[in-house]
Design an enzyme around this catalytic site. Structure first.
Site, PDB file in Angstrom:
ATOM      1  N   GLY A 101       0.952  -1.706   0.216  1.00  0.00           N
ATOM      2  CA  GLY A 101      -0.156   0.011  -0.396  1.00  0.00           C
ATOM      3  C   GLY A 101       0.693   1.723   0.292  1.00  0.00           C
ATOM      4  O   GLY A 101       2.401   1.108   0.392  1.00  0.00           O
ATOM      5  N   ARG A 104       3.786   6.255   1.833  1.00  0.00           N
ATOM      6  CA  ARG A 104       4.471   7.993   1.533  1.00  0.00           C
ATOM      7  C   ARG A 104       3.237   8.506   0.342  1.00  0.00           C
ATOM      8  O   ARG A 104       4.639   9.212  -0.457  1.00  0.00           O
ATOM      9  CB  ARG A 104       5.767   7.584   1.177  1.00  0.00           C
ATOM     10  CG  ARG A 104       6.367   7.198   0.117  1.00  0.00           C
ATOM     11  CD  ARG A 104       7.948   7.406   0.752  1.00  0.00           C
ATOM     12  NE  ARG A 104       8.815   6.611  -0.543  1.00  0.00           N
ATOM     13  CZ  ARG A 104       9.701   6.785  -0.730  1.00  0.00           C
ATOM     14  NH1 ARG A 104      10.188   8.060  -0.275  1.00  0.00           N
ATOM     15  NH2 ARG A 104      10.181   6.427  -1.400  1.00  0.00           N
ATOM     16  N   LYS A 124       4.094  12.554  -3.530  1.00  0.00           N
ATOM     17  CA  LYS A 124       4.783  10.965  -2.591  1.00  0.00           C
ATOM     18  C   LYS A 124       5.765  12.233  -1.763  1.00  0.00           C
ATOM     19  O   LYS A 124       6.089  13.011  -2.526  1.00  0.00           O
ATOM     20  CB  LYS A 124       5.742  10.441  -3.939  1.00  0.00           C
ATOM     21  CG  LYS A 124       6.386   9.622  -3.664  1.00  0.00           C
ATOM     22  CD  LYS A 124       6.989   8.825  -5.054  1.00  0.00           C
ATOM     23  CE  LYS A 124       8.764   7.873  -4.553  1.00  0.00           C
ATOM     24  NZ  LYS A 124       9.017   7.164  -6.407  1.00  0.00           N
ATOM     25  N   GLY A 137       6.777   8.377   5.644  1.00  0.00           N
ATOM     26  CA  GLY A 137       6.124   8.559   5.439  1.00  0.00           C
ATOM     27  C   GLY A 137       6.473   9.989   4.262  1.00  0.00           C
ATOM     28  O   GLY A 137       5.724  10.223   3.548  1.00  0.00           O
ATOM     29  N   ARG A 194      -1.463  -1.382 -10.446  1.00  0.00           N
ATOM     30  CA  ARG A 194      -0.534  -1.911 -10.371  1.00  0.00           C
ATOM     31  C   ARG A 194      -0.505  -3.343 -10.596  1.00  0.00           C
ATOM     32  O   ARG A 194      -2.025  -3.994  -9.774  1.00  0.00           O
ATOM     33  CB  ARG A 194       0.499  -2.072  -9.385  1.00  0.00           C
ATOM     34  CG  ARG A 194       0.962  -0.182  -8.747  1.00  0.00           C
ATOM     35  CD  ARG A 194       0.879  -0.252  -7.218  1.00  0.00           C
ATOM     36  NE  ARG A 194       1.224   0.995  -7.170  1.00  0.00           N
ATOM     37  CZ  ARG A 194       2.027   1.755  -6.808  1.00  0.00           C
ATOM     38  NH1 ARG A 194       3.335   0.924  -6.843  1.00  0.00           N
ATOM     39  NH2 ARG A 194       2.178   3.462  -6.719  1.00  0.00           N
ATOM     40  N   ASP A 263       4.350  -4.055  -7.294  1.00  0.00           N
ATOM     41  CA  ASP A 263       3.952  -3.735  -6.917  1.00  0.00           C
ATOM     42  C   ASP A 263       4.448  -2.606  -7.623  1.00  0.00           C
ATOM     43  O   ASP A 263       3.874  -1.216  -7.622  1.00  0.00           O
ATOM     44  CB  ASP A 263       4.238  -3.194  -5.196  1.00  0.00           C
ATOM     45  CG  ASP A 263       5.163  -3.481  -4.659  1.00  0.00           C
ATOM     46  OD1 ASP A 263       6.252  -4.008  -5.244  1.00  0.00           O
ATOM     47  OD2 ASP A 263       6.370  -2.620  -4.560  1.00  0.00           O
ATOM     48  N   ASN A 264       5.781  -2.520  -8.382  1.00  0.00           N
ATOM     49  CA  ASN A 264       6.417  -1.087  -9.508  1.00  0.00           C
ATOM     50  C   ASN A 264       5.545  -1.567 -10.748  1.00  0.00           C
ATOM     51  O   ASN A 264       6.742  -1.088 -11.784  1.00  0.00           O
ATOM     52  CB  ASN A 264       7.454  -1.065  -8.764  1.00  0.00           C
ATOM     53  CG  ASN A 264       7.864  -0.433  -7.325  1.00  0.00           C
ATOM     54  OD1 ASN A 264       6.986  -0.178  -6.847  1.00  0.00           O
ATOM     55  ND2 ASN A 264       9.109  -1.385  -6.531  1.00  0.00           N
ATOM     56  N   ASP A 273       8.378   4.132 -11.131  1.00  0.00           N
ATOM     57  CA  ASP A 273       8.393   3.899  -9.684  1.00  0.00           C
ATOM     58  C   ASP A 273      10.237   4.453 -10.001  1.00  0.00           C
ATOM     59  O   ASP A 273      11.127   3.066 -10.108  1.00  0.00           O
ATOM     60  CB  ASP A 273       8.463   2.508  -9.372  1.00  0.00           C
ATOM     61  CG  ASP A 273       7.980   3.077  -6.968  1.00  0.00           C
ATOM     62  OD1 ASP A 273       8.649   3.907  -6.416  1.00  0.00           O
ATOM     63  OD2 ASP A 273       6.910   2.588  -6.603  1.00  0.00           O
TER      64      ASP A 273
HETATM   65  P1  AMP Z   1       9.815   1.028  -3.451  1.00  0.00           P
HETATM   66  O1  AMP Z   1      10.495   0.453  -3.295  1.00  0.00           O
HETATM   67  O2  AMP Z   1       9.119   2.761  -3.243  1.00  0.00           O
HETATM   68  O3  AMP Z   1       8.249   0.826  -4.847  1.00  0.00           O
HETATM   69  O4  AMP Z   1       8.465   1.175  -1.951  1.00  0.00           O
HETATM   70  C1  AMP Z   1       7.765  -0.269  -1.293  1.00  0.00           C
HETATM   71  C2  AMP Z   1       7.100   0.043   0.003  1.00  0.00           C
HETATM   72  O5  AMP Z   1       7.262   0.812   1.074  1.00  0.00           O
HETATM   73  C3  AMP Z   1       5.286   0.586  -0.828  1.00  0.00           C
HETATM   74  O6  AMP Z   1       4.553   0.412   0.119  1.00  0.00           O
HETATM   75  C4  AMP Z   1       5.915   2.068   0.095  1.00  0.00           C
HETATM   76  O7  AMP Z   1       4.990   3.493   0.167  1.00  0.00           O
HETATM   77  C5  AMP Z   1       6.584   2.401   1.180  1.00  0.00           C
HETATM   78  N1  AMP Z   1       7.795   2.866   1.779  1.00  0.00           N
HETATM   79  C6  AMP Z   1       8.902   3.300   0.987  1.00  0.00           C
HETATM   80  N2  AMP Z   1       9.398   4.909   1.604  1.00  0.00           N
HETATM   81  C7  AMP Z   1       8.210   4.640   2.913  1.00  0.00           C
HETATM   82  C8  AMP Z   1       8.605   5.920   3.745  1.00  0.00           C
HETATM   83  N3  AMP Z   1       9.791   6.430   4.032  1.00  0.00           N
HETATM   84  N4  AMP Z   1       7.496   5.388   4.551  1.00  0.00           N
HETATM   85  C9  AMP Z   1       6.765   5.012   4.473  1.00  0.00           C
HETATM   86  N5  AMP Z   1       6.708   4.234   3.687  1.00  0.00           N
HETATM   87  C10 AMP Z   1       8.066   4.067   2.681  1.00  0.00           C
HETATM   88 MG    MG Z   2       6.997   0.972  -4.751  1.00  0.00          MG
END
Ligand code: AMP
Ligand code: MG
Length: 498
Positions: A101, A104, A124, A137, A194, A263-264, A273
């Site tokens: 989910g 952030r 974002k 977040g 996604r 998810d990406n 992403d």
């Molecule tokens: P990503 O690697 O950017 O695809 O992120 C993978 C997951 O980690 C997703 O659910 C993002 O929303 C969550 N995420 C990444 N960075 C943060 C953050 N700083 N705070 C909260 N959730 C995060």
């Molecule tokens: Mg992502």
């Protein structure tokens, strides 16, 4: 089939700023989203504003560029008609299934453009959501600027991608390995649905919600397929085709996504992403930039294979909708995913032919391309510059020319160019429009980010963006942007979750 409201349903219109937001995604079952208000920041400050994109979205590039409007892009003020939510999704991360989910990212709504198109507007780094788990977040300035630069470069290269509308600083510190300036990126996408969104519904075993998601996505991205005999099978096939075309384009420009978790992967076919992504310098299919990709799962040369693996996860999720008879459903899924290889090969070879100036087809073309890539690999030739140099006479790469095997290849290629009706001039023009002079060179991106983050000097980023906006226009006053990294430079390394 749900009816995606069109511009006939008049959304709230802020007369000066041009917001026309709807929120059809928020009408999906509760399973797919949670309310999430952006958390206000201390001092919104402008860094980047994409006037051209704003204009194409029907937003007012001038009124929204005012200092006060930074509050909107920091999440401190909501545009008229927004309904902030975080999207729920799951994902296979490095092969392992996880519930995720938006941790952030906050989706404000869908902007309806003057021509009636629909684009997600997402902040974002706008603060914690119900899906943040232990995360804050938030996002740091460097990575948000990096996403802005690379996504806009991809767009200019002609590759489907989410776009970047704005970057603002927050005036707050985020803590990673060190204290960093916080920032919020405004991301624009055809949608943020996604492969992992489907996995989320499928994992709940909730067929009605899965159907609602599939119907919604079909109506939004493939409305014509609603008339197909089996709309869900047709949708799967469409996603397979889009991903095959997309990943082929990545391969053509040496793009390494770096974190192709399910998810990406957006089902609309946009690159999404921009975390640990980077572009090849020296050609090596095993190239990995991400510090955590220890086994090369997401290496350059492995991207088609991983895309197909991800599509198999989509197909599995869709099984309950494909057919009531389980073996038949499995057969349909297998056929659709199995078709990826052929679609990919078609797009890849078509693009590679263009890169080599070939307008007609010969059976041995694939071997011609493979042999060139083999020689480039042996000599660690720069991916971008080798192809760009082939556009000019005489070929100027002394390293490659020193190899008799390359000289033989070059003769073979010249002979092949001669076996088409197209003139040499015409094929050179074709090559120039398929082989970029400028890509976001890793060391140039880093240099620009260092100036921005350390000295708050954004002119270096701006100059880089100006060059990347016209990647095929090899102006001689921009040569420094074509240079590979200096010899002896450390291998480039990127980081996730920044
Ligand atoms: P990503 O690697 O950017 O695809 O992120 C993978 C997951 O980690 C997703 O659910 C993002 O929303 C969550 N995420 C990444 N960075 C943060 C953050 N700083 N705070 C909260 N959730 C995060
Ligand atoms: Mg992502």
């Amino acid at each position: 089939m749900p009816n995606i409201p069109t511009t006939q349903n008049t959304p709230d219109v802020a007369p000066t700023d041009g917001w026309r937001l709807e929120h059809t995604y928020a009408r999906l079952p509760q399973l797919f989203h949670a309310p999430a208000q952006p958390v206000p920041v201390s001092r919104p400050g402008w860094v980047m504003w994409n006037r051209t994109l704003a204009d194409s979205l029907g937003l007012n590039p001038d009124s929204l560029a005012q200092p006060a409007a930074a509050a909107i892009f920091a999440g401190n003020a909501l545009p008229t008609g927004s309904e902030p939510i975080a999207q729920a999704y799951a994902g296979h991360q490095y092969g392992h299934f996880t519930a995720l989910g938006d941790g952030r990212a906050i989706l404000l709504g869908e902007q309806i453009t003057p021509s009636g198109e629909r684009f997600d507007i997402q902040l974002k780094g706008a603060g914690a959501t119900p899906f943040s788990r232990r995360g804050d977040g938030r996002a740091a300035l460097g990575p948000m600027l990096r996403e802005y630069i690379i996504s806009e470069a991809m767009h200019a290269l002609g590759i489907a991608t989410t776009r970047s509308l704005a970057v603002v600083t927050t005036g707050d510190t985020v803590y990673r390995q060190q204290p960093l300036a916080g920032a919020v990126l405004t991301r624009v996408a055809a949608s943020h649905i996604r492969v992992g969104t489907f996995e989320w519904a499928a994992a709940r075993g909730d067929k009605n919600s899965l159907r609602a998601l599939a119907d919604y996505t079909l109506a939004r991205h493939d409305p014509l397929l609603a008339e197909a005999d089996n709309p869900y099978a047709a949708f799967l096939e469409a996603v397979v085709q889009r991903q095959a075309a997309l990943v082929a384009q990545w391969m053509h420009v040496g793009f390494v996504h770096g974190v192709m978790n399910t998810d990406n992967m957006a089902v609309c076919g946009e690159t999404i992403d921009y975390g640990p992504c980077a572009f090849l310098d020296a050609y090596d299919p095993a190239t990995v930039f991400s510090s955590i990709d220890q086994h090369g799962r997401y290496a350059y040369g492995n991207q088609p294979h991983i895309a197909q693996w991800n599509l198999a996860r989509l197909a599995e999720s869709l099984l309950p909708l494909l057919h009531d008879d389980q073996p038949l459903a499995v057969q349909q899924a297998t056929d659709a995913v199995g078709g990826f290889r052929q679609h990919f090969q078609h797009h890849w070879l078509k693009g590679m032919r263009s890169k080599l100036g070939l307008g007609n087809e010969e059976t041995a073309d694939a071997a011609l391309v493979d042999d060139l890539l083999g020689l480039m690999h042996t000599h660690r030739a720069d991916f971008t510059n080798t192809f760009r140099n082939l556009c000019a006479e005489p070929f100027a790469d002394s390293l490659l020319l020193a190899d008799p095997a390359f000289r033989l290849w070059h003769e073979r290629w010249r002979a092949r160019l001669g076996r088409q009706t197209e003139s040499l001039d015409a094929s050179k023009r074709r090559m120039l429009s398929h082989n970029p002079a400028f890509i976001p060179r890793n060391h140039k991106v880093e240099e620009s980010l260092a100036a921005a983050v350390n000295d708050l000097d954004f002119t270096v980023v701006q100059r880089l963006l100006d060059v990347l906006a016209n990647p095929y226009d090899g102006r001689s006053d921009r040569c420094e942007y074509q240079e590979p990294p200096p010899p002896g430079a450390c291998p480039y390394e990127t980081f996730c979750g920044t």
